[in-house]
Design an enzyme around this catalytic site. Structure first.
Site, PDB file in Angstrom:
ATOM      1  N   PHE A 255      75.913  56.672  32.873  1.00 52.28           N
ATOM      2  CA  PHE A 255      74.751  55.729  33.561  1.00 52.28           C
ATOM      3  C   PHE A 255      73.960  56.379  34.593  1.00 52.28           C
ATOM      4  CE2 PHE A 255      73.933  52.611  36.589  1.00 52.28           C
ATOM      5  CZ  PHE A 255      72.848  51.723  36.184  1.00 52.28           C
TER       6      PHE A 255
ATOM      7  N   ARG B   6      55.671  62.806  40.481  1.00 47.99           N
ATOM      8  CA  ARG B   6      54.757  62.392  39.328  1.00 47.99           C
ATOM      9  C   ARG B   6      53.567  61.740  39.502  1.00 47.99           C
ATOM     10  NH1 ARG B   6      57.945  58.846  35.646  1.00 47.99           N
ATOM     11  NH2 ARG B   6      57.124  57.311  37.112  1.00 47.99           N
TER      12      ARG B   6
ATOM     13  N   ARG C 128      43.191  54.315  47.579  1.00 47.92           N
ATOM     14  CA  ARG C 128      41.652  54.134  47.719  1.00 47.92           C
ATOM     15  C   ARG C 128      41.218  52.670  47.353  1.00 47.92           C
ATOM     16  NH1 ARG C 128      40.499  59.548  44.019  1.00 47.92           N
ATOM     17  NH2 ARG C 128      40.923  61.247  45.640  1.00 47.92           N
TER      18      ARG C 128
ATOM     19  N   TYR D  44      61.181  55.242  53.519  1.00 49.92           N
ATOM     20  CA  TYR D  44      60.585  54.465  52.005  1.00 49.92           C
ATOM     21  C   TYR D  44      61.459  54.606  51.009  1.00 49.92           C
ATOM     22  CZ  TYR D  44      58.025  53.913  48.076  1.00 49.92           C
ATOM     23  OH  TYR D  44      57.590  53.570  46.748  1.00 49.92           O
TER      24      TYR D  44
END
Length: 504
Positions: free
Chosen positions: A299, A217, A227, A170
């Site tokens: 950057f 986080r 849910r 993922y």
């Protein structure tokens, strides 16, 4: 309260002010250098989604700025399709599979998403026309990454996050591929030393590290959204949270991590996830070392040091599982009290991360903060200490190899001057906070005299006394800020630390 929180630390307040001024200048310069209406539209669209990334893109050199701007907006459009809940899975799969070809059509427009995402896809012809002006090699890279990410998102629609491999897949799909693409674009612009399978693996580690910090986080937000999706019976709309192989060893259900009686188990699970994220840090430092241009380096470095600062706050912190999650008008879950650095601290890090040596200092501070958070009964104590040692070892290896390759001749007079300046600042900073406290109590004394004095009870005298006390505090506070007593001495510039690479 946000302003007062930033103003509590003068160095952070000054950094925030300095960064906001610089960001405005970078944005103005980028817009002035824009050579077409489409380019101007795209540069302005960056601010719709992430002011931090927009700021970092605006400060780049013109050619790379435009290329990365297009790359970011293309992937943002793809992500909007992936997250859209109003279209069927069949249509979504088709759009994700063919989106990379849509970039070639200059009149491309889609009706999908909401808010700024919807506006981006409806006016996507601006992005497509600007894409057509890029170099052929850049266009090929953007299309390859977009195609690979689209195929990965199709698999994510039905793939549960059970193992760490699922979790890494993922993170690779939504973030790792982004940094692989950035690595290729920087190499073709001559801003990165080399491109190879090893360098792309390092770039992938950067993406995984950043995405895992976000998943830590946003735990409560992801859980709440999952849910809602489950209650609505929405298939293929899985919110990625933590892998079951990790949390399943501590609790029976993922929601149990938020229960106060399970705090010990929740912290053990959290610490394991933090250790998993920190394993990518040595590879991230190796990736930064390969970036040769100063603007490109900043950057890449700014999001890394910001994510590291956040992760150092997460370890052994039960507040990750506490917070007030509410639904926005667009149906998204938002935590009103997330665990994250203050805006002033982020600004301070953004200004400091201008060289490899400065990044090393930030990394060492973060490792020290993590070391202090380790408790004796922590099951991940040994693992975290190993990762801290591995990170410190990588820092020393890069430092040693850089010094050996550069054959740097150190100017001892400059070193002595810098050491003397640092010692003076440390000595003076001892009196900074006590002086402010003395002034605060002096202000209280003046105010109390205004209220209680027999001859100072008029409203004009009251306002005069408060104004005088406030002026004293303001002048002294800015005096200490001007002396930068709270700010450590800045390290050398990137050009100094990497001069040898330009000479080779």
């Amino acid at each position: 309260m946000g302003f007062f929180a930033e103003a509590c630390w003068p160095s952070e307040f000054l950094a925030l002010r300095e960064l906001n001024t610089s960001a405005s200048a970078w944005r103005t310069k980028a817009l002035l250098e824009s050579k077409s209406r489409d380019c101007t539209w795209c540069l302005q669209a960056l601010n719709w989604f992430s002011k931090a990334y927009a700021m970092n893109i605006h400060r780049l050199e013109e050619e790379l700025r435009v290329t990365i701007c297009v790359f970011y907006l293309v992937l943002r459009g793809l992500e909007t399709i992936f997250e859209e809940k109003t279209i069927s899975r069949v249509v979504k799969v088709q759009l994700l599979r063919d989106f990379y070809n849509s970039i070639d059509f200059e009149m491309c427009s889609l009706n999908c998403g909401s808010g700024h995402e919807q506006q981006l896809l409806e006016d996507f012809h601006h992005v497509a026309r600007l894409f057509s002006t890029l170099k052929p090699a850049d266009r090929t890279t953007i299309k390859e990454i977009t195609q690979e990410m689209g195929l990965g998102m199709i698999e994510l629609l039905t793939r549960d996050v059970t193992t760490k491999d699922d979790y890494n897949f993922y993170c690779h799909t939504v973030s790792g591929l982004v940094w692989i693409g950035l690595s290729r674009l920087m190499f073709m612009s001559g801003l990165q030393g080399s491109t190879s399978k090893e360098s792309e693996e390092r770039a992938n580690h950067v993406g995984l590290f950043l995405q895992k910090s976000i998943r830590l986080r946003d735990f409560l937000e992801d859980l709440d959204q999952a849910r809602v999706n489950e209650a609505l019976g929405e298939l293929g709309e899985k919110n990625i949270v933590w892998p079951k192989d990790v949390w399943g060893r501590h609790v029976g259900h993922l929601e149990d991590l938020t229960q106060p009686q399970n705090e010990a188990q929740a912290l053990a699970c959290l610490n394991e996830m933090v250790v998993d994220a920190i394993t990518h840090l040595p590879h991230c430092l190796a990736f930064l070392e390969s970036v040769q241009n100063e603007q490109a380096f900043v950057f890449c470095a700014v999001p890394l040091v910001t994510a590291l600062e956040s992760i150092s706050m997460y370890y052994n912190n039960s507040q990750i599982f506490r917070g007030a999650v509410a639904r926005t008008s667009r149906g998204q879950s938002r935590n009103s009290n997330p665990v994250m650095p203050s805006k002033g601290r982020v600004a301070e890090l953004s200004l400091k991360a201008s060289s490899m040596q400065a990044v090393f200092t930030i990394v060492e501070d973060a490792m020290h903060a993590l070391s202090r958070r380790i408790s004796e009964n922590d099951p991940c104590e040994a693992l975290m200490k190993d990762q801290i040692s591995a990170t410190r070892g990588q820092v020393e290896r890069i430092r040693t190899s850089s010094m050996a390759a550069a054959d740097i001749v150190v100017d001892m007079d400059v070193c002595k001057c810098n050491a003397r300046e640092a010692a003076e600042r440390v000595e003076c900073s001892r009196y900074g906070i006590p002086a402010l406290l003395v002034l605060f109590f002096a202000f209280l004394l003046v105010t109390s005299m205004v209220f209680t004095g027999p001859h100072l009870k008029s409203s004009s005298a009251l306002r005069f006394g408060v104004a005088i006390g406030s002026l004293l505090i303001w002048l002294t506070w800015h005096f200490f800020c001007a002396k930068r007593l709270f700010t450590p001495p800045r390290l050398g510039s990137l050009s100094e630390s990497r001069r040898f690479k330009q000479e080779v």
